[in-house]
Design a protein around this motif. Structure first.
Motif, short mmCIF file in Angstrom:
data_model
loop_
_atom_site.label_atom_id
_atom_site.label_comp_id
_atom_site.label_asym_id
_atom_site.label_seq_id
_atom_site.Cartn_x
_atom_site.Cartn_y
_atom_site.Cartn_z
N TRP A 201 43.92 42.77 43.22
CA TRP A 201 43.50 41.93 44.34
C TRP A 201 44.59 41.89 45.40
CZ3 TRP A 201 38.85 39.05 44.10
CH2 TRP A 201 38.20 39.07 42.85
N THR A 202 44.21 41.72 46.64
CA THR A 202 45.20 41.29 47.62
C THR A 202 45.29 39.77 47.45
OG1 THR A 202 43.55 40.90 49.32
CG2 THR A 202 44.54 43.11 49.25
N GLU A 203 46.40 39.22 47.91
CA GLU A 203 46.58 37.77 47.76
C GLU A 203 45.44 37.02 48.47
OE1 GLU A 203 50.12 34.87 48.93
OE2 GLU A 203 50.80 36.86 48.28
N ALA A 204 45.10 37.51 49.69
CA ALA A 204 44.07 36.85 50.49
C ALA A 204 42.70 36.94 49.79
CB ALA A 204 44.00 37.47 51.87
N SER A 205 42.37 38.11 49.24
CA SER A 205 41.04 38.26 48.64
C SER A 205 40.91 37.40 47.38
CB SER A 205 40.73 39.74 48.34
OG SER A 205 41.57 40.23 47.34
N LEU A 206 42.01 37.26 46.64
CA LEU A 206 41.95 36.44 45.42
C LEU A 206 41.73 34.96 45.79
CD1 LEU A 206 42.06 36.44 42.37
CD2 LEU A 206 44.54 36.23 42.50
N GLN A 207 42.42 34.57 46.85
CA GLN A 207 42.25 33.18 47.31
C GLN A 207 40.81 32.95 47.79
OE1 GLN A 207 45.44 32.34 49.95
NE2 GLN A 207 45.02 30.14 50.00
N GLN A 208 40.28 33.93 48.53
CA GLN A 208 38.89 33.83 48.98
C GLN A 208 37.95 33.73 47.78
OE1 GLN A 208 38.70 37.52 51.15
NE2 GLN A 208 39.26 36.62 53.11
N ALA A 209 38.22 34.54 46.76
CA ALA A 209 37.36 34.53 45.56
C ALA A 209 37.39 33.16 44.89
CB ALA A 209 37.79 35.62 44.59
N HIS A 210 38.57 32.55 44.83
CA HIS A 210 38.67 31.22 44.20
C HIS A 210 37.87 30.19 45.00
CE1 HIS A 210 42.62 32.43 42.01
NE2 HIS A 210 41.53 32.82 41.37
N CYS A 211 37.96 30.27 46.34
CA CYS A 211 37.22 29.31 47.20
C CYS A 211 35.71 29.48 47.00
CB CYS A 211 37.51 29.55 48.67
SG CYS A 211 39.13 29.07 49.16
N GLU A 212 35.25 30.73 47.04
CA GLU A 212 33.81 30.97 46.90
C GLU A 212 33.32 30.60 45.50
OE1 GLU A 212 32.08 31.43 49.48
OE2 GLU A 212 33.75 31.89 50.81
N ALA A 213 34.17 30.85 44.49
CA ALA A 213 33.80 30.49 43.12
C ALA A 213 33.61 28.99 42.98
CB ALA A 213 34.89 30.98 42.15
N ALA A 214 34.51 28.22 43.62
CA ALA A 214 34.42 26.76 43.55
C ALA A 214 33.15 26.28 44.25
CB ALA A 214 35.66 26.13 44.18
N ARG A 215 32.85 26.90 45.39
CA ARG A 215 31.64 26.51 46.13
C ARG A 215 30.38 26.81 45.32
NH1 ARG A 215 28.17 29.38 49.08
NH2 ARG A 215 29.50 31.23 49.13
N LEU A 216 30.36 28.00 44.71
CA LEU A 216 29.16 28.42 43.98
C LEU A 216 29.06 27.80 42.58
CD1 LEU A 216 29.35 32.24 44.79
CD2 LEU A 216 27.50 30.72 45.50
N GLY A 217 30.22 27.38 42.04
CA GLY A 217 30.23 26.93 40.64
C GLY A 217 29.96 28.08 39.69
N GLU A 218 30.49 29.27 40.04
CA GLU A 218 30.26 30.48 39.25
C GLU A 218 31.60 31.16 38.96
OE1 GLU A 218 27.59 31.96 37.96
OE2 GLU A 218 26.28 30.35 38.62
#
Ligand code: SAM
Length: 232
Positions: A159-176
């Motif tokens: 991962w790039t640092e930015a993409s991993l952070q984005q993934a964590h944000c979207e995961a929290a939003r989706l609950g997935e």
């Protein structure tokens, strides 16, 4: 002679595009979806007893791969996409009657809904039947398959640092479990085997409502570059 069948329900899946869906179930345990049953199968009686079952077989239609003319030989991606074999020696999507089958984990049951994981099904897949997995009959300990002996080799996913952070944000939003889903799917290396990926070439797919973009800095490594919410 022909027979007609009709769906007992439709899958609402994390996979919104065919590209990067694992080639078999169970390869991405974080791949989740809901089978929404239609009447009359949405009544509680149809599901009685299923709470005692951990996994089910789904029989479904490859609705995005149906063809008027049946193919006798296919080029399975598993064999590199260049070698032809008889359709019945493969699990190819282009097949007579377009019927697929997958063993998936049954996580939760609600009236009219089955929550599933480990799926390899596109969003909107019509399901024709559900059958319980029966370990004593379905596990064949001395089985072999010379065309697909082992699970595919996995490649490294970074991962790039930015993409991993984005993934964590979207995961929290989706609950997935989005990070796990992306890693499990990309580790299967979705690109066609005959393609040598140039580092500048970008690949992408949509999981839930999220666009995922990646590239191959070298042939056996993926770096996730972007995880962004898709425009609706
Ligand atoms: N486990 C099933 C089987 O053996 O019948 C499916 C195997 S098939 C090789 C798996 C691929 O089918 C996935 O990678 C995805 O690209 C494709 N797929 C899944 N659902 C589909 C659908 N509804 N229509 C067309 N293709 C689909």
């Amino acid at each position: 002679m022909s027979y007609s069948v009709s769906p007992i329900g439709f899958v609402r899946s994390c996979f919104k595009e065919k590209f990067a869906i694992p080639r078999q179930p169970q390869l991405a345990p974080a791949a989740r979806g809901v089978l929404e049953l239609v009447a009359p199968f949405d009544q509680v009686h149809a599901l009685e007893g299923l709470e005692q079952v951990s996994h089910v077989w789904l029989l479904f239609l490859f609705h995005q791969a149906l063809e008027a003319e049946p193919r006798l030989r296919v080029r399975p991606p598993r064999l590199g996409g260049n070698r032809m074999v008889g359709v019945f020696a493969t699990r190819a999507t282009h097949r007579p009657n377009g019927i697929g089958q997958s063993v998936v984990k049954l996580d939760q049951i609600e009236p009219g809904r089955l929550y599933l994981s480990g799926i390899d099904l596109l969003d909107g897949t019509p399901v024709l039947d559900i059958k319980p997995y029966v370990p004593y009959a379905d596990v064949v300990t001395d089985a072999h398959n010379g065309l697909a002996e082992d699970a595919p080799n996995l490649i490294a996913v970074r991962w790039t640092e930015a993409s991993l952070q984005q993934a964590h944000c979207e995961a929290a939003r989706l609950g997935e479990p989005l990070q796990a889903l992306i890693e499990q799917c990309l580790a299967q290396d979705p690109r066609p085997a005959y393609q040598t990926p140039a580092p500048e070439r970008r690949y992408g797919t949509r999981l839930w409502d999220v666009e995922v973009r990646w590239h191959y800095p070298e042939p056996s490594t993926i770096t996730v570059l972007e995880v962004t919410r898709a425009a609706s």
